[in-house]
Design a protein around this motif. Sequence first.
Motif, PDB file in Angstrom:
ATOM      1  N   LEU A   1     -39.103 -30.180 -18.903  1.00 37.66           N
ATOM      2  CA  LEU A   1     -37.656 -30.012 -18.544  1.00 37.66           C
ATOM      3  C   LEU A   1     -37.363 -28.628 -18.203  1.00 37.66           C
ATOM      4  CD1 LEU A   1     -35.110 -31.513 -17.851  1.00 37.66           C
ATOM      5  CD2 LEU A   1     -34.413 -31.168 -20.322  1.00 37.66           C
TER       6      LEU A   1
ATOM      7  N   TYR B   1     -34.107 -27.125 -17.274  1.00 37.24           N
ATOM      8  CA  TYR B   1     -32.963 -26.873 -17.533  1.00 37.24           C
ATOM      9  C   TYR B   1     -32.466 -27.382 -18.691  1.00 37.24           C
ATOM     10  CZ  TYR B   1     -31.777 -31.312 -15.563  1.00 37.24           C
ATOM     11  OH  TYR B   1     -31.420 -32.535 -15.097  1.00 37.24           O
ATOM     12  N   ASP B   2     -31.128 -27.008 -19.173  1.00 39.84           N
ATOM     13  CA  ASP B   2     -30.443 -27.761 -20.304  1.00 39.84           C
ATOM     14  C   ASP B   2     -29.735 -29.132 -19.709  1.00 39.84           C
ATOM     15  OD1 ASP B   2     -31.572 -25.877 -21.921  1.00 39.84           O
ATOM     16  OD2 ASP B   2     -29.690 -24.741 -22.021  1.00 39.84           O
ATOM     17  N   GLN B   3     -30.146 -30.315 -19.976  1.00 38.06           N
ATOM     18  CA  GLN B   3     -29.802 -31.314 -19.388  1.00 38.06           C
ATOM     19  C   GLN B   3     -28.799 -31.915 -20.519  1.00 38.06           C
ATOM     20  OE1 GLN B   3     -32.534 -34.898 -19.276  1.00 38.06           O
ATOM     21  NE2 GLN B   3     -30.812 -36.389 -18.708  1.00 38.06           N
ATOM     22  N   TYR B   4     -27.536 -32.268 -19.797  1.00 38.24           N
ATOM     23  CA  TYR B   4     -26.282 -32.765 -20.516  1.00 38.24           C
ATOM     24  C   TYR B   4     -26.559 -34.278 -21.048  1.00 38.24           C
ATOM     25  CZ  TYR B   4     -21.847 -34.447 -21.531  1.00 38.24           C
ATOM     26  OH  TYR B   4     -20.776 -35.171 -22.259  1.00 38.24           O
TER      27      TYR B   4
ATOM     28  N   THR C   1     -30.254 -42.214 -22.650  1.00 37.34           N
ATOM     29  CA  THR C   1     -30.316 -41.663 -21.436  1.00 37.34           C
ATOM     30  C   THR C   1     -31.574 -41.070 -21.224  1.00 37.34           C
ATOM     31  OG1 THR C   1     -27.979 -40.987 -21.862  1.00 37.34           O
ATOM     32  CG2 THR C   1     -29.341 -39.863 -20.241  1.00 37.34           C
TER      33      THR C   1
ATOM     34  N   VAL D   1     -34.533 -38.718 -20.441  1.00 39.39           N
ATOM     35  CA  VAL D   1     -34.232 -37.339 -20.180  1.00 39.39           C
ATOM     36  C   VAL D   1     -35.083 -36.685 -18.841  1.00 39.39           C
ATOM     37  CG1 VAL D   1     -35.401 -35.097 -21.286  1.00 39.39           C
ATOM     38  CG2 VAL D   1     -34.573 -37.064 -22.739  1.00 39.39           C
ATOM     39  N   ALA D   2     -34.429 -35.945 -18.249  1.00 45.05           N
ATOM     40  CA  ALA D   2     -34.914 -35.641 -16.731  1.00 45.05           C
ATOM     41  C   ALA D   2     -36.143 -34.486 -16.865  1.00 45.05           C
ATOM     42  CB  ALA D   2     -33.529 -35.451 -15.957  1.00 45.05           C
TER      43      ALA D   2
ATOM     44  N   ASN E   1     -38.692 -32.856 -15.252  1.00 41.50           N
ATOM     45  CA  ASN E   1     -38.485 -32.737 -13.504  1.00 41.50           C
ATOM     46  C   ASN E   1     -39.630 -31.933 -13.269  1.00 41.50           C
ATOM     47  OD1 ASN E   1     -37.413 -30.594 -14.836  1.00 41.50           O
ATOM     48  ND2 ASN E   1     -35.894 -30.397 -13.073  1.00 41.50           N
TER      49      ASN E   1
ATOM     50  N   ASN F   1     -38.450 -38.807 -12.911  1.00 41.56           N
ATOM     51  CA  ASN F   1     -38.525 -38.277 -14.290  1.00 41.56           C
ATOM     52  C   ASN F   1     -39.401 -39.520 -15.094  1.00 41.56           C
ATOM     53  OD1 ASN F   1     -35.292 -37.790 -13.597  1.00 41.56           O
ATOM     54  ND2 ASN F   1     -36.912 -36.100 -13.571  1.00 41.56           N
TER      55      ASN F   1
ATOM     56  N   TYR G   1     -27.097 -31.451 -25.493  1.00 43.81           N
ATOM     57  CA  TYR G   1     -27.885 -31.158 -24.481  1.00 43.81           C
ATOM     58  C   TYR G   1     -29.392 -31.392 -24.713  1.00 43.81           C
ATOM     59  CZ  TYR G   1     -24.098 -28.759 -21.844  1.00 43.81           C
ATOM     60  OH  TYR G   1     -23.080 -28.605 -21.379  1.00 43.81           O
TER      61      TYR G   1
ATOM     62  N   ALA H   1     -34.164 -26.997 -22.310  1.00 42.79           N
ATOM     63  CA  ALA H   1     -35.303 -26.713 -21.561  1.00 42.79           C
ATOM     64  C   ALA H   1     -36.340 -26.294 -22.360  1.00 42.79           C
ATOM     65  CB  ALA H   1     -34.928 -25.828 -20.448  1.00 42.79           C
TER      66      ALA H   1
END
Length: 366
Positions: free
Chosen positions: A232, A234-237, A244, A246-247, A249, A264, A352, A355
């Motif tokens: 990942l 970026y910091d995913q909200y 949820t 986790v994206a 990516n 993902n 979050y 990343a």
Amino acid sequence: MEQTARLRLPYIMPQQAQKHVTHNEALRLLDGLVQLSVVDRDRTLPPEDPQEGASHIVGGGAGGEWDGWTGSVACFIDGIWERLTPRAGWRAWVEAEGFLIIHDGTEWQRINGIPEEGAVIQNAALVGVGTGADVENPFAAKLNKVLWTARPIGEGGSGDLFYTMNKETSAKDVGLLLQSGYSTRALMGLFGSDDWRLAVSPDGTSFQDAIRTDRSSGRTVLPGNPKFAAHLNYDQYIAAGSWTRVAVNNTDYNDQAAFDAAENRFVAPASGLYAFGASVGWKQNGTNVPSGVKARLALNETAGLSAPLAMPDLSAAGAVGGEALLHLHAMAVLAEGDRVELQQFFPGLDGYAPAHVTRFWGHWVA
């Protein structure tokens, strides 16, 4: 000259009396030599009841009437044995063994592609066993079984057996082609380099590497097996109160393109046993400190592939930032098309997925 040069047939001489005797003698010799067929070639004594016109190639150590006739053709003509001394080029069909032999000026040799034991064959242009050889395939064989065995020490060998195939330079090819209906389905060897390679094909035209081994290190890779490592970036909200995805990516490695970075998740390209792993942390949103962050590997979005792991009560522990980290591992039998993803759950308060620690990886096992 009283005889012909090659077959030693007697000439009828000028003013010879009883010319028919000489003529008949020549006919008898021709009858024995032309289209020569012998009963066998290993007999050392004349048969007890020979048939008129029967011929034999006399075996080694002969005796009786054949004493000293080894290698000669013995013909039974008019009730007596006639010795015919072979010359280079004579051919004979051996009835007992079913093949032709030829006299090379010294001894009899087989000429139908199967040499005598101990015979030497050098620089043959074409050799066909059970089929015809040609320029493209100067050695050809049509067989159901082939045996290669080491010569034992007791027979003068070493007891070892090596089959050597050599190519001219590293850039050339040397290997085995395995075909179905004369269309290649697998090849293995050194192709275009000195690294060992095994590749397969559905049609004899396009090939996929199954195994590659580096000649210097011995390291082996399985290019046909799906495997991936992703992160990942970026910091995913993550909203509170629900599982949820986790994206993850970005892929660091994605052999066979089995990991779908846009969605993902990993998508199984074939049924089999797979192994997965992941690491995921947490990062607080403002002053929010979740009481127990969870994570799992999920199958087809809803079923848990692995039992959820939970961090301790972060608020009670006084944790801040993204100091806690979960590691997940799982093995599972998947069907083709099954999806596996990393999911996270924040109870009570949001946060979050950071990343710098979030990773997801997996590979096909069997």
